[in-house]
Design an enzyme around this catalytic site. Structure first.
Site, PDB file in Angstrom:
ATOM      1  N   TRP A 138      -1.757   8.104  -1.255  1.00 46.36           N
ATOM      2  CA  TRP A 138      -3.006   7.629  -1.864  1.00 46.36           C
ATOM      3  C   TRP A 138      -4.163   7.891  -0.894  1.00 46.36           C
ATOM      4  O   TRP A 138      -4.039   7.641   0.306  1.00 46.36           O
ATOM      5  CB  TRP A 138      -2.861   6.127  -2.161  1.00 46.36           C
ATOM      6  CG  TRP A 138      -4.098   5.459  -2.649  1.00 46.36           C
ATOM      7  CD1 TRP A 138      -4.942   5.913  -3.621  1.00 46.36           C
ATOM      8  CD2 TRP A 138      -4.622   4.209  -2.195  1.00 46.36           C
ATOM      9  NE1 TRP A 138      -5.967   5.014  -3.798  1.00 46.36           N
ATOM     10  CE2 TRP A 138      -5.799   3.966  -2.938  1.00 46.36           C
ATOM     11  CE3 TRP A 138      -4.218   3.284  -1.248  1.00 46.36           C
ATOM     12  CZ2 TRP A 138      -6.570   2.827  -2.754  1.00 46.36           C
ATOM     13  CZ3 TRP A 138      -4.975   2.142  -1.060  1.00 46.36           C
ATOM     14  CH2 TRP A 138      -6.135   1.921  -1.818  1.00 46.36           C
ATOM     15  N   ASP A 219       4.441  -0.730  -0.465  1.00 42.00           N
ATOM     16  CA  ASP A 219       3.198  -0.897  -1.225  1.00 42.00           C
ATOM     17  C   ASP A 219       3.554  -1.035  -2.700  1.00 42.00           C
ATOM     18  O   ASP A 219       4.026  -0.080  -3.334  1.00 42.00           O
ATOM     19  CB  ASP A 219       2.289   0.317  -0.982  1.00 42.00           C
ATOM     20  CG  ASP A 219       0.912   0.117  -1.610  1.00 42.00           C
ATOM     21  OD1 ASP A 219       0.716  -0.898  -2.302  1.00 42.00           O
ATOM     22  OD2 ASP A 219       0.046   0.991  -1.413  1.00 42.00           O
ATOM     23  N   ALA A 221       1.832  -1.636  -5.850  1.00 43.51           N
ATOM     24  CA  ALA A 221       0.552  -1.721  -6.571  1.00 43.51           C
ATOM     25  C   ALA A 221       0.741  -1.603  -8.074  1.00 43.51           C
ATOM     26  O   ALA A 221      -0.211  -1.813  -8.828  1.00 43.51           O
ATOM     27  CB  ALA A 221      -0.389  -0.615  -6.079  1.00 43.51           C
ATOM     28  N   LYS A 254      -3.561  -3.697 -11.422  1.00 43.29           N
ATOM     29  CA  LYS A 254      -3.173  -2.894 -12.584  1.00 43.29           C
ATOM     30  C   LYS A 254      -2.389  -3.715 -13.595  1.00 43.29           C
ATOM     31  O   LYS A 254      -2.711  -3.738 -14.775  1.00 43.29           O
ATOM     32  CB  LYS A 254      -2.321  -1.716 -12.136  1.00 43.29           C
ATOM     33  CG  LYS A 254      -2.976  -0.552 -11.462  1.00 43.29           C
ATOM     34  CD  LYS A 254      -3.850  -0.765 -10.335  1.00 43.29           C
ATOM     35  CE  LYS A 254      -4.470   0.496  -9.788  1.00 43.29           C
ATOM     36  NZ  LYS A 254      -4.990   0.425  -8.469  1.00 43.29           N
TER      37      LYS A 254
HETATM   38  C1  LMR Z   1      -6.670   4.780  -7.425  1.00 46.93           C
HETATM   39  O1  LMR Z   1      -5.777   5.279  -6.734  1.00 46.93           O
HETATM   40  O2  LMR Z   1      -7.428   5.458  -8.122  1.00 46.93           O
HETATM   41  C2  LMR Z   1      -6.822   3.286  -7.464  1.00 46.93           C
HETATM   42  O3  LMR Z   1      -5.886   2.682  -6.638  1.00 46.93           O
HETATM   43  C3  LMR Z   1      -8.198   2.834  -7.207  1.00 46.93           C
HETATM   44  C4  LMR Z   1      -8.629   3.003  -5.795  1.00 46.93           C
HETATM   45  O4  LMR Z   1      -9.075   2.024  -5.194  1.00 46.93           O
HETATM   46  O5  LMR Z   1      -8.552   4.117  -5.262  1.00 46.93           O
END
Ligand code: LMR
Length: 407
Positions: A138, A219, A221, A254
Site C-alpha cells: 500500500w 494489517d 484493513a 471499510k
Molecule cells: C486506499 O488504499 O486507497 C485506502 O486505504 C485509502 C488510503 O488512505 O489510501
C-alpha cells in the site's frame, strides 16, 4: 521579500510537495468537470450508483448512541474498552479469550494510527529491528511506518507474470531474515495487488515466523471484504496460534463504512501477561504524546453494532451484499476485457480478492487514461473494482483495452 513586502518567515524554505499518490487522485477526480469521468482510485467501497453508503446497522447504532449520550468527557488514551475487546474478538475469534491476558489493545485513529503507534512501539523496544514490507505494498505503508525512524526493507511478494503471490521467493527471503525483525503482512485483500496467501501458504508462513523468531505485524484493513468475517482472518488466526508476539492493526473504515470517523485498534500479543500490562502503558503514553486520545464516535458505533446481536446480523448481511457486488464487478469486467482481447488472460481479475488489482500499466498508459479518457487510477496502476458498475463497465473496458500493449 514577497510581493506584499513580507519576509518568507520560518516556513519560507518549504517547497510544494507532490500530491499524495492515492489522495491526489481523488482531488484530481473531483476537479475534473467531465461528466463521463470514472474514479477507480481511492480504496472506498461504492455501490452501483457510485455512492459509499453508511450501512443501515451503523446508522441505527448512531441514532441510539446520540439518543443515550449524556456526556462528552474524555475517553482516555486507550479509548473505548468495549470496542477494544469486541474488535479484537472479531479478529481473533476463539483465540481471543485464551490470549486475553497477554494482549494489550488501544483504540487508534483508524488503521493508520494503529500502524503508526505499532511502529513507534517497535522502535522504543527494539530500535535496531527492520520492518519488512511486501513488494509492492500500500502506497502509505512505507511513509507511515517509516516515519517512526525504523529501517524498512521489501520482501518479494507479487509475481507480475502470474499475477499471484511469488510464494517461493517470499519464503526464501523470510528464511534469511534475522530473528527479531518485523514482517508486515496484509491479512486479506492485499493492497494493491488483490493477491492473497491461501490457507496452506499462511500455515507455512506461520511456521517460518515462529521458527525464525520473526515478529508479524498484521494489517487487517479489510476483514469481511474478501469472503466473510471468518474466512478472511483464517490466516491471521493460524499465525496467532503459533507465534509468541504479534502486532495487529485493525481498521473499521471499510467493513463498517466508518472511513471519516477514523476508528481502528492496535492489539499487541506478548509472550507474558506482565509484558502485555507494561505494553498497555507504553501504548497509552505513545498516544498521549502524539494526539492524546482517540475520537469517540466511530469506535462507539462499531462497539454497539458488535454488541447487539440484531445489529450485528443486519450489518453482516449488508457486508455480504458489498462482497457480492465486488465479486460480480470483478467477473463482469474480466469478461468484458476478455471479449475485447480474447487472446489475453483476464482470469486473475476475477480471482483476486477485495477491491484491488494491479492492471500492470505503465505511467504513460495511466496518464493517458486520466487525461484522455477521464478514468482515474493511482500511479501504480491499481484499480478499485468497486468503482466499476453495470453502467460504466463497457466504457471502462474500452478505455483499459485502449492502453494495453498492442496485440
Ligand atoms: C486506499 O488504499 O486507497 C485506502 O486505504 C485509502 C488510503 O488512505 O489510501
Amino acid at each position: 521579500m514577497t510581493a506584499a513586502g513580507q519576509l518568507p518567515g520560518m516556513f519560507g524554505g518549504l517547497e510544494l510537495l507532490p500530491p499524495d499518490p492515492i489522495l491526489g487522485v481523488s482531488a484530481a477526480f473531483r476537479a475534473d468537470p467531465d461528466p463521463g469521468k470514472v474514479d477507480l482510485g481511492v480504496g472506498v467501497y461504492r455501490d452501483e450508483a457510485g455512492n459509499t453508503p453508511v450501512p443501515a446497522a451503523v446508522r441505527e447504532a448512531e441514532r441510539a448512541l446520540l439518543a443515550g449520550q449524556s456526556s462528552k468527557t474524555y475517553v482516555g488514551p486507550a479509548g473505548n474498552p468495549e470496542f477494544n475487546e469486541r474488535i479484537v474478538a472479531m479478529a481473533l475469534g476463539p483465540l481471543a479469550a485464551g490470549l486475553r491476558e497477554r494482549t494489550a489493545t488501544i483504540q487508534t485513529v483508524g488503521g493508520c494510527g494503529a500502524l503508526r503507534i505499532g511502529a513507534e512501539l517497535v522502535r522504543v523496544a527494539a530500535p535496531g529491528a527492520v520492518i519488512h514490507v511486501s513488494d509492492p505494498t500500500w502506497a502509505n505503508h512505507e511513509p507511515l511506518v517509516g516515519s517512526s525512524g525504523l529501517s524498512l526493507q521489501r520482501y518479494p511478494y507479487y509475481d507480475s507474470a502470474t499475477r499471484g503471490v511469488a510464494f517461493e521467493r517470499m519464503l526464501d527471503r523470510l528464511e534469511q531474515l534475522p530473528g527479531g525483525d518485523v514482517v508486515l503482512l496484509h491479512v486479506c485483500c492485499h493492497n494493491p495487488t488483490g493477491a492473497d496467501l491461501d490457507r496452506s501458504q499462511w500455515a507455512t508462513v506461520a511456521e517460518v515466523l515462529a521458527r525464525r523468531g520473526l515478529v508479524p505485524f498484521l494489517d487487517l484493513a479489510y476483514q469481511g471484504f474478501a469472503d466473510d468475517l471468518e474466512a478472511d482472518v483464517a490466516g491471521l488466526r493460524l499465525v496467532a496460534e503459533r507465534v509468541p508476539t504479534l502486532l495487529l492493526a485493525i481498521s473499521c473504515s471499510k467493513n463498517f463504512g466508518l472511513y471519516r470517523e477514523r476508528a481502528g485498534a492496535l492489539a499487541i500479543v506478548a509472550p507474558t501477561a506482565a509484558t502485555a500490562r507494561a505494553l498497555a502503558t507504553h501504548q497509552a503514553r505513545t498516544a498521549r504524546r502524539m494526539y492524546s486520545m482517540p475520537p469517540d464516535h466511530g469506535a462507539a458505533v462499531a462497539a454497539r453494532v458488535l454488541g447487539d446481536p440484531g445489529l450485528r446480523e443486519a450489518w453482516q448481511a449488508e457486508l455480504a451484499v458489498m462482497v457480492a457486488r465486488m465479486k460480480a464487478m470483478r467477473a463482469l469486467l474480466a469478461g468484458r476485457l476478455a471479449a475485447r482481447r480474447p487472446e489475453r488472460d483476464f482470469g486473475w481479475l476475477a480471482r483476486h480478492r477485495g477491491m484491488f488489482s494491479l492492471l500492470g500499466l505503465d505511467a504513460a498508459a495511466i496518464a493517458r487514461l486520466r487525461e484522455v479518457e477521464h478514468v482515474y487510477l493511482p500511479p501504480d496502476g491499481r484499480i478499485n473494482v468497486a468503482g466499476v458498475s453495470e453502467e460504466n463497465v463497457e466504457r471502462v473496458a474500452d478505455c483499459i483495452v485502449s492502453v494495453l500493449d498492442p496485440r
